[in-house]
Design a protein around this motif. Structure first.
Motif, short mmCIF file in Angstrom:
data_model
loop_
_atom_site.label_atom_id
_atom_site.label_comp_id
_atom_site.label_asym_id
_atom_site.label_seq_id
_atom_site.Cartn_x
_atom_site.Cartn_y
_atom_site.Cartn_z
N UNK A 82 -26.48 -44.62 34.29
CA UNK A 82 -26.21 -44.39 35.71
C UNK A 82 -27.28 -43.52 36.34
N UNK A 83 -27.81 -42.63 35.57
CA UNK A 83 -28.87 -41.77 36.09
C UNK A 83 -30.09 -42.62 36.45
N UNK A 84 -30.31 -43.67 35.70
CA UNK A 84 -31.47 -44.53 35.94
C UNK A 84 -31.14 -45.64 36.94
N UNK A 85 -29.98 -46.25 36.79
CA UNK A 85 -29.66 -47.46 37.55
C UNK A 85 -28.80 -47.21 38.78
N UNK A 86 -28.14 -46.08 38.83
CA UNK A 86 -27.22 -45.86 39.93
C UNK A 86 -25.97 -46.70 39.76
N UNK A 87 -25.37 -47.12 40.88
CA UNK A 87 -24.11 -47.86 40.82
C UNK A 87 -24.30 -49.35 40.51
N UNK A 88 -25.24 -49.66 39.69
CA UNK A 88 -25.43 -51.07 39.31
C UNK A 88 -24.57 -51.35 38.08
N UNK A 125 -26.91 -38.02 42.17
CA UNK A 125 -28.31 -37.75 41.80
C UNK A 125 -28.47 -37.24 40.38
N UNK A 126 -27.38 -36.83 39.79
CA UNK A 126 -27.39 -36.23 38.45
C UNK A 126 -28.18 -34.92 38.44
N UNK A 127 -28.31 -34.35 39.59
CA UNK A 127 -28.98 -33.07 39.68
C UNK A 127 -27.94 -32.00 40.01
N UNK A 128 -28.28 -30.78 39.69
CA UNK A 128 -27.35 -29.71 40.04
C UNK A 128 -27.09 -29.68 41.53
N UNK A 129 -25.86 -29.42 41.89
CA UNK A 129 -25.50 -29.30 43.30
C UNK A 129 -26.11 -28.02 43.84
N UNK A 130 -26.81 -28.13 44.95
CA UNK A 130 -27.55 -26.99 45.46
C UNK A 130 -26.94 -26.44 46.72
N UNK A 131 -27.38 -25.23 47.07
CA UNK A 131 -26.89 -24.61 48.29
C UNK A 131 -27.57 -25.16 49.52
N UNK A 132 -28.77 -25.69 49.35
CA UNK A 132 -29.47 -26.26 50.48
C UNK A 132 -30.05 -27.60 50.10
N UNK A 133 -30.68 -28.24 51.02
CA UNK A 133 -31.19 -29.59 50.78
C UNK A 133 -32.70 -29.62 50.62
N UNK A 134 -33.28 -28.50 50.31
CA UNK A 134 -34.73 -28.44 50.19
C UNK A 134 -35.18 -29.06 48.87
N UNK A 135 -35.78 -30.25 48.94
CA UNK A 135 -36.20 -30.95 47.73
C UNK A 135 -37.33 -30.24 47.02
#
Length: 338
Positions: A82-88, A125-135
């Motif tokens: 899922x991390x690679x393919x998403x909802x496929x 995104x499989x990334x940690x949930x952040x306080x802001x949206x700064x990539x």
DNA sequence: AAAAACTGCAACCGCCAGATA
DNA sequence: CTATCTGGCGGTTGCAGTTTT
């Protein structure tokens, strides 16, 4: 334009399938095989649309379906895919024999998604949930539930005191390998780093000779400029959930261009100077990419100019190895002193 | 014991792409 | 070339069973 839904016709049944309907469909498919679904209801004597018949066969009646709970290996694989393919879901299901896309989708929505969120990981995104949206912010910290005794049952007396004392952050652009814990990671702090790996999502199964794997599959990447050094997998766990008991070592490809943020409280001596960095693990329990491991006495991990990172470990427990490839993004890195 | 809330899962819906008339 | 059909897919719904209040 104006096309009717296949079930619009008044006489077609909807809802749950009865055992009688199942039997009719099963008999028909068993005898004539899968062909034109639109003609199946008529020939099988069913008041259903072809689409409904197809779905019932694929998701329930097919003889090769695997029933029951998802195994830990399947769960790990779904997470990584899922991390690679998403909802496929169909593509994910293709990698899990006997499982349907619908089943995996349901499992994801009802279980895995919540599990990740509980761990502070964004399931999309499989990334940690952040306080802001700064990539651009590469370092993200997540506090996990305090279940240390579950994860480190043998070292409760020397638990980490605070996340600040534990963390060591650095960026990596070529991780070379993803090692993921087979059990959920529920303690400590996570930090993220970028990766770009030479292999593409290949699992190690118990019937694959890991040494042969290394030599055969890596060769195709050696012309690409990737450093293809991989761990000596002979002593690592396969995906069956067995544990590694023997002392072994691995070499971890590290950053091509690395930078680090040092933390004076860390047990690692990690310097940016002159392109040579060294990490010392002296008989300590620590976690590496979510793996609970114990370093050998006097073991030294080196992160050198060649961007190699070598660590000797033993007594690792419950982990799986996923070489991932052609993937740019971030993944979690953890170093914990226990 | 009954009602409400929750959960898991089977099935439906609508959209899309490729095949066919 | 266009319209229609068909199968495949992902999102969503609704039901039945379970747990909680």
């Amino acid at each position: 334009m104006g096309r009717h839904s296949c079930c619009v016709k008044q006489k077609l049944r909807k809802g749950l399938w009865s055992p009688e309907e199942d039997e009719k469909l099963l008999k028909y498919i068993t005898r004539f095989g899968v062909g034109c679904w639109s003609s199946v209801p008529k020939h099988a004597g069913l008041q259903r649309c072809g689409k409904s018949c197809r779905l019932r066969w694929i998701n329930y009646l097919r003889p090769d379906l695997k029933r029951g709970m998802f195994s830990q290996q399947e769960e790990d694989l779904i997470l990584n895919l899922h991390q690679v393919l998403g909802n496929r879901w169909a593509q994910i299901a293709a990698q899990l024999p006997g499982r349907t896309d619908n089943e995996i989708k349901n499992f994801w929505n009802s279980c895995l998604k919540k599990k990740l969120m509980k761990q502070g990981i964004d399931p999309n995104t499989h990334k940690p949930i952040t306080d802001n949206n700064n990539d651009d912010v590469k370092e993200k910290k997540i506090e996990f539930f305090d279940k240390k005794s579950e994860f480190f049952p043998s070292s409760s007396s020397s638990m980490p005191i605070s996340a600040a004392e534990l963390e060591q952050t650095f960026h990596v652009n070529n991780g070379g390998l993803i090692l993921s814990s087979s059990s959920s990671m529920e303690t400590g702090s996570f930090l993220t780093k970028s990766i770009c790996d030479p292999l593409f999502l290949v699992e190690f199964h118990s019937d694959i000779d890991p040494i042969a794997y290394n030599s055969n599959l890596l060769s195709q990447f050696q012309q690409t400029g990737y450093d293809t050094t991989l761990p000596n997998l002979a002593n690592f766990s396969d995906h069956s959930g067995s544990k590694m008991n023997t002392t072994t070592s691995f070499i971890m490809n590290e950053a091509r261009e690395s930078s680090s943020t040092t933390n004076s409280n860390s047990h690692m001596n990690n310097s940016l100077s002159a392109g040579f960095q060294q990490m010392t693990f002296e008989g300590e329990m620590f976690q590496f990419n979510g793996i609970n491991v114990k370093s050998e006495e006097g073991c030294i991990g080196q992160w050198e100019q060649q961007n190699m990172h070598e660590v000797q470990v033993n007594n690792a427990s419950d982990f799986n190895i996923y070489p991932m490839g052609s993937l740019s993004g971030e993944y979690t890195d953890v170093f914990h002193q226990i």
